[in-house]
Design a protein around this motif. Structure first.
Motif, mmCIF file in Angstrom:
data_model
loop_
_atom_site.group_PDB
_atom_site.id
_atom_site.type_symbol
_atom_site.label_atom_id
_atom_site.label_comp_id
_atom_site.label_asym_id
_atom_site.label_seq_id
_atom_site.Cartn_x
_atom_site.Cartn_y
_atom_site.Cartn_z
ATOM 1 N N GLY A 1 13.154 -1.535 -2.435
ATOM 2 C CA GLY A 1 12.985 -2.845 -1.838
ATOM 3 C C GLY A 1 11.570 -3.360 -1.811
ATOM 4 N N LYS A 2 10.647 -2.653 -2.433
ATOM 5 C CA LYS A 2 9.245 -3.071 -2.433
ATOM 6 C C LYS A 2 8.739 -3.251 -3.854
ATOM 7 N N GLN A 3 7.602 -3.921 -3.957
ATOM 8 C CA GLN A 3 6.992 -4.113 -5.264
ATOM 9 C C GLN A 3 6.237 -2.863 -5.684
ATOM 10 N N ARG A 4 6.066 -2.740 -6.976
ATOM 11 C CA ARG A 4 5.273 -1.630 -7.487
ATOM 12 C C ARG A 4 3.829 -1.791 -7.038
ATOM 13 N N GLU A 5 3.221 -0.693 -6.623
ATOM 14 C CA GLU A 5 1.848 -0.732 -6.148
ATOM 15 C C GLU A 5 1.040 0.408 -6.749
ATOM 16 N N LEU A 6 -0.254 0.191 -6.777
ATOM 17 C CA LEU A 6 -1.159 1.205 -7.286
ATOM 18 C C LEU A 6 -1.244 2.373 -6.321
ATOM 19 N N ALA A 7 -1.217 3.592 -6.864
ATOM 20 C CA ALA A 7 -1.493 4.777 -6.050
ATOM 21 C C ALA A 7 -2.900 5.289 -6.368
ATOM 22 N N ALA A 8 -3.165 5.514 -7.661
ATOM 23 C CA ALA A 8 -4.472 6.019 -8.060
ATOM 24 C C ALA A 8 -4.679 5.778 -9.549
ATOM 25 N N THR A 9 -5.937 5.551 -9.922
ATOM 26 C CA THR A 9 -6.288 5.401 -11.331
ATOM 27 C C THR A 9 -7.530 6.211 -11.631
ATOM 28 N N ILE A 10 -7.719 6.500 -12.917
ATOM 29 C CA ILE A 10 -8.905 7.232 -13.352
ATOM 30 C C ILE A 10 -9.322 6.704 -14.713
ATOM 31 N N THR A 11 -10.612 6.441 -14.861
ATOM 32 C CA THR A 11 -11.118 5.930 -16.122
ATOM 33 C C THR A 11 -11.356 7.084 -17.093
ATOM 34 N N SER A 12 -11.676 6.738 -18.337
ATOM 35 C CA SER A 12 -11.978 7.767 -19.327
ATOM 36 C C SER A 12 -13.242 8.524 -18.956
ATOM 37 N N ALA A 13 -14.090 7.914 -18.114
ATOM 38 C CA ALA A 13 -15.315 8.581 -17.662
ATOM 39 C C ALA A 13 -15.081 9.393 -16.389
ATOM 40 N N GLY A 14 -13.860 9.358 -15.880
ATOM 41 C CA GLY A 14 -13.540 10.152 -14.704
ATOM 42 C C GLY A 14 -13.752 9.449 -13.378
ATOM 43 N N ILE A 15 -13.972 8.156 -13.417
ATOM 44 C CA ILE A 15 -14.139 7.395 -12.173
ATOM 45 C C ILE A 15 -12.761 7.115 -11.591
ATOM 46 N N THR A 16 -12.598 7.440 -10.325
ATOM 47 C CA THR A 16 -11.284 7.328 -9.691
ATOM 48 C C THR A 16 -11.221 6.176 -8.699
ATOM 49 N N ASN A 17 -10.006 5.722 -8.473
ATOM 50 C CA ASN A 17 -9.740 4.667 -7.507
ATOM 51 C C ASN A 17 -8.417 4.984 -6.828
ATOM 52 N N TYR A 18 -8.385 4.851 -5.509
ATOM 53 C CA TYR A 18 -7.188 5.189 -4.752
ATOM 54 C C TYR A 18 -6.767 4.045 -3.843
ATOM 55 N N ALA A 19 -5.473 3.943 -3.633
ATOM 56 C CA ALA A 19 -4.981 3.057 -2.595
ATOM 57 C C ALA A 19 -5.390 3.638 -1.250
ATOM 58 N N ASP A 20 -5.666 2.766 -0.289
ATOM 59 C CA ASP A 20 -6.081 3.239 1.032
ATOM 60 C C ASP A 20 -5.044 4.186 1.635
ATOM 61 N N SER A 21 -3.787 3.935 1.345
ATOM 62 C CA SER A 21 -2.718 4.714 1.951
ATOM 63 C C SER A 21 -2.676 6.167 1.468
ATOM 64 N N VAL A 22 -3.327 6.456 0.344
ATOM 65 C CA VAL A 22 -3.275 7.829 -0.182
ATOM 66 C C VAL A 22 -4.642 8.506 -0.191
ATOM 67 N N LYS A 23 -5.687 7.778 0.156
ATOM 68 C CA LYS A 23 -7.039 8.362 0.149
ATOM 69 C C LYS A 23 -7.099 9.583 1.040
ATOM 70 N N PRO B 1 6.848 10.707 4.728
ATOM 71 C CA PRO B 1 8.085 10.047 4.288
ATOM 72 C C PRO B 1 7.829 8.714 3.593
ATOM 73 N N GLU B 2 6.778 8.009 4.002
ATOM 74 C CA GLU B 2 6.483 6.717 3.366
ATOM 75 C C GLU B 2 5.919 6.860 1.955
ATOM 76 N N ASP B 3 5.675 8.086 1.515
ATOM 77 C CA ASP B 3 5.276 8.298 0.111
ATOM 78 C C ASP B 3 6.494 8.325 -0.811
ATOM 79 N N THR B 4 7.680 8.308 -0.228
ATOM 80 C CA THR B 4 8.900 8.308 -1.025
ATOM 81 C C THR B 4 8.944 7.076 -1.912
ATOM 82 N N ALA B 5 9.087 7.313 -3.218
ATOM 83 C CA ALA B 5 9.068 6.210 -4.183
ATOM 84 C C ALA B 5 9.321 6.785 -5.576
ATOM 85 N N VAL B 6 9.533 5.895 -6.515
ATOM 86 C CA VAL B 6 9.495 6.273 -7.924
ATOM 87 C C VAL B 6 8.052 6.112 -8.379
#
Length: 120
Positions: free
Chosen positions: A42-64, A87-92
């Motif tokens: 029932g929710k939109q797709r959201e970012l959890a975490a990303t990483i660049t080719s140089a290894g720079i990471t970015n996280y959603a506040d909810s998973v930091k 439980p709120e981490d439940t998702a695809v």
């Protein structure tokens, strides 16, 4: 064409851990950013975490502080270590890769998703 194959999803108890993996295969010039996105019912797709080719990471506040993204560039594989699950981490969870093709085109590819279910 790039194929992303995810693995490692499943069922965990609250406070537990899971590790997701995503391997990219295909002939490309370069794999740039890779990441994990998630979509709860029932929710939109959201970012959890990303990483660049140089290894720079970015996280959603909810998973930091709980999730750690990493990659093995030689294998074009990205990982998501998930600790202190709630439980709120439940998702695809969907793997994403931004690539530069042999035609010098920037393309976005997605995996088919892996289910993560956290029970309370």
């Amino acid at each position: 064409q790039v194929s992303l194959v995810e693995s490692g999803g499943g069922l965990a108890q609250a406070g537990g851990s899971l590790r997701l993996s995503c391997a990219a295969s295909g002939v490309v010039l370069r794999v740039n950013d890779m990441g994990w996105y998630r979509q709860a019912p029932g929710k939109q797709r959201e970012l959890a975490a990303t990483i660049t080719s140089a290894g720079i990471t970015n996280y959603a506040d909810s998973v930091k502080g709980r999730f750690t993204i990493s990659r093995d560039s030689a294998k074009n594989t990205v990982y998501l270590e998930m600790n202190s699950l709630k439980p709120e981490d439940t998702a695809v969870y969907y793997c994403n890769a931004k690539v530069l093709t042999l035609r010098l085109e920037s393309r976005d590819y997605w995996g088919r998703g892996t289910q993560v279910t956290v029970s309370s």
